[in-house]
Design an enzyme around this catalytic site. Structure first.
Site, PDB file in Angstrom:
ATOM      1  N   CYS A  38     -36.057 -22.730  33.583  1.00  0.00           N
ATOM      2  CA  CYS A  38     -36.579 -22.955  32.407  1.00  0.00           C
ATOM      3  C   CYS A  38     -38.296 -22.683  32.645  1.00  0.00           C
ATOM      4  CB  CYS A  38     -36.704 -24.518  31.838  1.00  0.00           C
ATOM      5  SG  CYS A  38     -37.081 -25.666  32.697  1.00  0.00           S
ATOM      6  N   TYR A  93     -27.772 -30.361  39.454  1.00  0.00           N
ATOM      7  CA  TYR A  93     -28.453 -30.746  38.321  1.00  0.00           C
ATOM      8  C   TYR A  93     -27.556 -30.511  37.151  1.00  0.00           C
ATOM      9  CZ  TYR A  93     -32.157 -29.673  41.533  1.00  0.00           C
ATOM     10  OH  TYR A  93     -33.190 -29.677  42.711  1.00  0.00           O
ATOM     11  N   CYS A 106     -41.897 -29.324  10.234  1.00  0.00           N
ATOM     12  CA  CYS A 106     -41.987 -28.950  11.343  1.00  0.00           C
ATOM     13  C   CYS A 106     -41.168 -27.453  11.075  1.00  0.00           C
ATOM     14  CB  CYS A 106     -41.693 -29.411  12.466  1.00  0.00           C
ATOM     15  SG  CYS A 106     -41.542 -28.244  14.091  1.00  0.00           S
ATOM     16  N   CYS A 163     -46.498 -24.980  19.048  1.00  0.00           N
ATOM     17  CA  CYS A 163     -46.149 -23.665  19.060  1.00  0.00           C
ATOM     18  C   CYS A 163     -47.513 -22.731  19.551  1.00  0.00           C
ATOM     19  CB  CYS A 163     -45.830 -22.949  17.707  1.00  0.00           C
ATOM     20  SG  CYS A 163     -44.261 -23.630  17.081  1.00  0.00           S
ATOM     21  N   GLU A 209     -25.720 -34.759  39.869  1.00  0.00           N
ATOM     22  CA  GLU A 209     -26.644 -34.791  38.812  1.00  0.00           C
ATOM     23  C   GLU A 209     -27.568 -36.167  39.293  1.00  0.00           C
ATOM     24  OE1 GLU A 209     -29.072 -35.305  35.903  1.00  0.00           O
ATOM     25  OE2 GLU A 209     -28.111 -33.700  36.041  1.00  0.00           O
TER      26      GLU A 209
END
Length: 395
Positions: free
Chosen positions: A350, A258, A192, A110, A282
């Site tokens: 992303c 994708y 976590c 993190c 894909e």
């Protein structure tokens, strides 16, 4: 959703490299922390007797004064890396990390545990804007960027307990743990805090995922060790954003690149109806095979996306979805997409730097960014997911 993506990595481990002069690792400097940088760092500068060095600092916040310990860097390096090990003047956005394993020298998973959740989202929006200006050629004053906010999605508890899949490392004594940032060293971690209590570790076989969007539900078979978004609110948020951006109509032809196990394809097939067509490409053969069962009637192809699309001849499409891995679609794919002359392209990203680079390539073909949304699918980390709409300019 490509099965090859890993959007919430635990910190890249560095390649071995030769030292360039005297090492500064372990040295401490008092610095003023500057702006956020892509990757969960903040920019600072260390003044030396004969020069200065840029330091990318973790565990800090803009405007703070801090003592930074250098974790990577030698005299000949262009920049160094470091951790803020002592805060001398704290930002009002600084909070006590909820996780006892977060902080310098601890778990590397993190980046922003020390940052209030609304401020985390502001930092991510700043990074998206900066990348699109610097790499994408956009104007910083464009309202598309100036008004950008990173949207929360349902499924976490104040930024915690959202990871539905979790992979632990093994400690030397056989326990479970996490690796330090950019290191192979494993520290014991009992719990976590970003993991859901029901989080699964990767396994063999298939699992079933259900997604509902605007009253329509689809069921997807997914490889247990394949890619599926780890935030439970992600699939619905992303599908809704893509459908809203593309506004598909009955009879449209859609190219889903994708395509993973067919998340977007399934909902797009509903919208284009029996007179339309969805073509899904894909690279991962397992995910592609699963998509044939997940999306009845779609034309499914497994193979390198750039090669498959470039080999489609003169075939054109009304709409295109791009959901590439972290490195982005890149020129080969963007050129091939633009050659199909779609009226709209929805790009699910992303990584904002990869998005910005591909936006710049699309601009060479006359496509411009029209809408942009960003989602906080990875709270407590620097990662952010964007959905961008590109359309071709009219003469």
């Amino acid at each position: 959703m490509s099965s090859t993506r890993r959007p919430a990595s635990r910190g890249r481990r560095p390649r071995a490299k030769a030292a360039k002069g005297m090492s500064y690792v372990g040295r401490r400097f008092e610095v003023e922390i500057g702006p956020v940088a892509h990757g969960g760092h903040f920019v600072a500068r260390v003044e030396l007797e004969d020069a200065s060095r840029v330091v990318f600092v973790r565990h800090a916040l803009p405007g703070e004064r801090a003592v930074v310990e250098i974790t990577e860097g030698s005299a000949g390096d262009r920049f160094w890396r470091g951790d803020a090990v002592e805060t001398l003047e704290a930002s009002t956005e600084r909070v006590a990390p909820p996780c006892p394993y977060a902080g310098p020298g601890r778990c590397g998973g993190c980046d922003f545990q020390h940052v209030a959740l609304p401020a985390q989202r502001d930092l991510k929006a700043t990074v998206v804007r900066e990348q699109l200006v610097r790499l994408g050629g956009l104007d910083a004053a464009d309202p598309l960027l100036a008004d950008l906010v990173v949207e929360a999605v349902p499924g976490d508890v104040d930024g915690l307990r959202w990871r539905t899949r979790q992979r632990y490392a093994t400690t030397p004594d056989g326990g479970r743990g996490m690796r330090k940032y950019r290191s192979h060293e494993v520290i014991p971690v009992d719990d976590c805090l970003i993991a859901s209590p029901e989080a699964r570790e990767p396994a063999r076989g298939t699992i079933t995922e259900r997604v509902e969007v605007e009253g329509t539900e689809h069921t997807f078979k997914v490889a247990a060790d394949g890619f599926w978004q780890v935030h439970p609110g992600a699939p619905t948020a992303l599908v809704s954003a893509v459908l809203g951006a593309l506004a598909p109509e009955p009879g449209d032809t859609v190219l889903d690149l994708y395509a993973g196990v067919g998340l977007f394809s399934a909902f797009l097939a509903d919208r284009v109806g029996p007179d339309g067509q969805v073509v899904a490409v894909e690279g991962d053969r397992t995910a592609s095979a699963l998509s044939t069962g997940n999306v009845a009637g779609a034309e499914v192809t497994a193979g390198d996306v750039g090669t498959v699309v470039a080999g489609m001849g003169e075939r054109s499409f009304d709409l295109v979805v791009l959901d590439p891995p972290r490195e982005g679609a890149r020129r080969k794919v963007v050129d091939a997409v633009a050659a199909r002359s779609p009226r709209k392209v929805a790009y699910v990203a992303c990584d904002p730097a990869a998005l910005a680079r591909d936006v710049a390539i699309f601009a060479e073909h006359g496509y411009r960014l029209r809408t942009l949304r960003a989602f906080d699918l990875f709270p407590m980390t620097h990662h952010v997911e964007c959905v961008a709409l590109l359309t071709r300019e009219r003469p």
